[in-house]
Design an enzyme around this catalytic site. Structure first.
Site, PDB file in Angstrom:
ATOM      1  N   ARG A 180       0.963  -1.165   0.091  1.00 16.34           N
ATOM      2  CA  ARG A 180       0.031  -0.020  -0.131  1.00 16.34           C
ATOM      3  C   ARG A 180       1.020   1.246   0.154  1.00 16.34           C
ATOM      4  O   ARG A 180       1.036   2.036  -0.980  1.00 16.34           O
ATOM      5  CB  ARG A 180      -0.868  -0.076   1.142  1.00 16.34           C
ATOM      6  CG  ARG A 180      -2.165   0.804   1.179  1.00 16.34           C
ATOM      7  CD  ARG A 180      -1.871   2.391   1.262  1.00 16.34           C
ATOM      8  NE  ARG A 180      -1.207   2.612   2.454  1.00 16.34           N
ATOM      9  CZ  ARG A 180      -0.764   3.924   2.741  1.00 16.34           C
ATOM     10  NH1 ARG A 180      -1.086   4.976   1.901  1.00 16.34           N
ATOM     11  NH2 ARG A 180      -0.164   3.978   4.023  1.00 16.34           N
ATOM     12  N   ASP A 181       1.565   1.425   1.022  1.00 11.64           N
ATOM     13  CA  ASP A 181       2.271   3.069   1.188  1.00 11.64           C
ATOM     14  C   ASP A 181       3.607   2.942   0.315  1.00 11.64           C
ATOM     15  O   ASP A 181       3.938   4.039  -0.271  1.00 11.64           O
ATOM     16  CB  ASP A 181       2.856   2.956   2.706  1.00 11.64           C
ATOM     17  CG  ASP A 181       3.118   4.374   2.854  1.00 11.64           C
ATOM     18  OD1 ASP A 181       2.746   5.266   2.315  1.00 11.64           O
ATOM     19  OD2 ASP A 181       4.132   4.483   3.868  1.00 11.64           O
ATOM     20  N   HIS A 232       6.731   4.248  12.499  1.00 14.25           N
ATOM     21  CA  HIS A 232       6.499   4.299  11.069  1.00 14.25           C
ATOM     22  C   HIS A 232       7.597   5.245  10.639  1.00 14.25           C
ATOM     23  O   HIS A 232       7.311   6.469  10.433  1.00 14.25           O
ATOM     24  CB  HIS A 232       5.237   4.550  10.480  1.00 14.25           C
ATOM     25  CG  HIS A 232       5.043   4.777   8.989  1.00 14.25           C
ATOM     26  ND1 HIS A 232       4.102   3.835   8.444  1.00 14.25           N
ATOM     27  CD2 HIS A 232       5.457   5.441   8.239  1.00 14.25           C
ATOM     28  CE1 HIS A 232       4.157   3.996   6.956  1.00 14.25           C
ATOM     29  NE2 HIS A 232       5.086   4.936   6.794  1.00 14.25           N
ATOM     30  N   HIS A 271      10.310   6.822   7.800  1.00 17.82           N
ATOM     31  CA  HIS A 271      10.929   6.748   6.483  1.00 17.82           C
ATOM     32  C   HIS A 271      12.297   7.209   6.379  1.00 17.82           C
ATOM     33  O   HIS A 271      13.129   7.582   7.569  1.00 17.82           O
ATOM     34  CB  HIS A 271      10.358   7.945   5.572  1.00 17.82           C
ATOM     35  CG  HIS A 271       8.793   7.575   5.249  1.00 17.82           C
ATOM     36  ND1 HIS A 271       8.467   7.509   3.978  1.00 17.82           N
ATOM     37  CD2 HIS A 271       7.762   6.962   5.694  1.00 17.82           C
ATOM     38  CE1 HIS A 271       7.176   7.129   3.768  1.00 17.82           C
ATOM     39  NE2 HIS A 271       6.844   6.692   4.877  1.00 17.82           N
ATOM     40  N   CYS A 331      10.106   9.050  -2.281  1.00 18.46           N
ATOM     41  CA  CYS A 331       9.494  10.117  -1.355  1.00 18.46           C
ATOM     42  C   CYS A 331       8.959  11.121  -2.249  1.00 18.46           C
ATOM     43  O   CYS A 331       9.546  11.681  -3.138  1.00 18.46           O
ATOM     44  CB  CYS A 331      10.802  10.693  -0.528  1.00 18.46           C
ATOM     45  SG  CYS A 331      10.342  12.118  -0.034  1.00 18.46           S
ATOM     46  N   ASN A 350       9.934   4.734   2.512  1.00 21.75           N
ATOM     47  CA  ASN A 350       9.878   4.009   3.685  1.00 21.75           C
ATOM     48  C   ASN A 350      11.011   3.160   3.940  1.00 21.75           C
ATOM     49  O   ASN A 350      11.947   2.584   2.918  1.00 21.75           O
ATOM     50  CB  ASN A 350       8.830   2.854   3.327  1.00 21.75           C
ATOM     51  CG  ASN A 350       7.299   3.332   3.299  1.00 21.75           C
ATOM     52  OD1 ASN A 350       6.851   3.736   4.424  1.00 21.75           O
ATOM     53  ND2 ASN A 350       6.784   3.612   2.274  1.00 21.75           N
TER      54      ASN A 350
END
Lengths: 302, 302
Positions: A15-16, A207, A209, A240, A249
């Protein structure tokens, strides 16, 4: 010493990660990635997002992807549902968990989801209530908890405020996200402390990055506070959107390599995880954006 | 809390970094890099190695590079001198510090410098004595303190043993190096603890490679022990000779970014440091191998 002996990783790559990919990825490849991740031992996978295909064309196949997964017992499949329309569309897919996204930055909230933080909470409230009525677990992701591309540094109090608002509407778990990867260990701990005023250590995840290469240091800083749940992305999928060409991520492989080395259990088979990352990277015709994967794949090739 | 308020970075890019580059780098470019690093605020630079050009052709211009540097007051210029011949050749260059290299792995010592650990210490002893007689500071680098490409994991006791041997011959400072970047936070702390049995916290530095993406986590782990001196490499120069295509030395930029964020003083101007890394990367016709530099350069380009 609060260091946990066990860590749960949520792979958000499908997803992300893929959400930020320009190149369309067919549903069968997304399903293939989810299958490989669960075979590698991931116990939770953020699969897709039920959002308007006008805004996120890459996620237009959300229902198809969810329907195509051969679910493995003990694995949780989560999906993003930013509003009631998304939630209703998601219901038929039987997600184990839904995710709503708030920001700790007013400017980011406005630009990213086109409403104020307070308005976003109002919008999530019926989604949370409906999900809980159906027995679906609700996670709230708080973006920009350390820095924002528009506002710069974010005060920990803002994180605390959003955590409190999410708690008030019944969100069961929150993710403290450094969306643009500008965080460093002490700042991340301050954001976590603010979140911990409203949620217990078992209901918080990190979470991070890796845009500025800081994600593993930040993970270690959070581990030292006892945080034992983390979102990561297989092969560092994602990039990004605020600094093209930069990293997004943190790679699941890099985090698992660190945890293995520290003797912290994840239940994940690093070799199979690297295969999963290589599968999607091969499809995207590039190398995995993970230093551990790169080193291990290079060694495999001899 | 032992976290230091100030950190000293030794940029080893011109030596440890460029040494591994296949492409010949002219002396004037190396000098240009040293000048940019000292302008950025680096207080120590590992400039070159006085070693047989048969073994390391990239360092054949050691004397020329040292002679070409316009020295800045307060900056230390260190050079590698693996034996008396190298030390004598280095003397005319007036180094502030010399570096001898021992390994914590017997197999690595044999393959890298063609002698046992004990033999290497015997070889260094007259070099150390001669340097100290001339008032030159002596640093001992201990390679493979966590893992070795031939022996695998290295016990902390081996690090302690080599530290003790270096202490016995009069080496004033030791660097605890994770030469192949396999270390993770707890293992690095064990290696550091072993070294601390023989050297004080002010006479120990950390030298972490980022091959598996672990270097910043390892730096944080060492910072928490009070270690305040680190070797890093501008633009992540170097690569890994044991896993081609993988990352080598941790990028100075990534470490400085973390320290800045933590409010730990380095005296280094990150923007000028990024310029230095870009200068050598442009010459090598590639992007800096630093996530912080990549993100910042991408933002600069708009």
């Amino acid at each position: 010493m609060k260091m946990p002996s066990r860590v749960k990783i949520v792979d958000v790559g499908p997803r992300d990660g893929l959400q930020n990919e320009k190149q369309p990825v067919p549903a069968e490849v997304k399903i293939g990635l989810v299958h490989r991740l669960q075979d590698a031992g991931l116990k939770e996978i953020e699969v897709t997002s039920f959002v308007s295909p006008k805004w996120v064309p890459q996620m237009a196949d959300a229902a198809e992807v969810m329907a195509g997964i051969q679910r493995k017992p003990g694995v949780r499949y989560s999906v993003l549902t930013p509003n009631m329309k998304g939630f209703e569309a998601a219901l038929a897919s039987r997600p184990d968990e839904i995710v709503v996204f708030a920001a700790a930055s007013e400017a980011f909230s406005q630009r990213n989801i086109n409403c104020s933080i307070a308005e976003s909470i109002d919008r999530f409230a019926p989604v949370v209530a409906a999900a809980k009525a159906k027995g679906i677990y609700v996670r709230g992701a708080i973006s920009c908890t350390v820095g924002c591309p528009y506002e710069g540094e974010i005060a920990p109090e803002r994180v605390g405020m959003v955590a409190r608002l999410l708690k008030q509407i019944g969100v069961q778990h929150i993710g403290v996200a450094d969306t643009i990867g500008v965080g460093t260990p002490v700042k991340v701990q301050r954001a976590m402390e603010a979140a911990l005023q409203h949620y217990s250590i078992d209901d918080i995840s990190g979470h991070f990055h890796d845009t500025y290469g800081q994600a593993l240091g930040n993970t270690l800083a959070a581990l030292e506070m006892g945080v034992w749940q983390y979102d990561t992305s297989s092969a560092g999928l994602g990039g990004c959107p605020y600094a093209k060409g930069a990293t997004g991520n943190v790679a699941t492989e890099d985090v698992v390599y660190m945890l293995n080395g520290m003797g912290i259990e994840t239940g994940i088979d690093l070799d199979k995880l690297i295969d999963a990352g290589k599968y999607i990277s091969d499809f995207l015709q590039r190398k995995p954006n993970s230093r551990a994967a790169t080193a291990i794949l290079t060694k495999r090739e001899g």
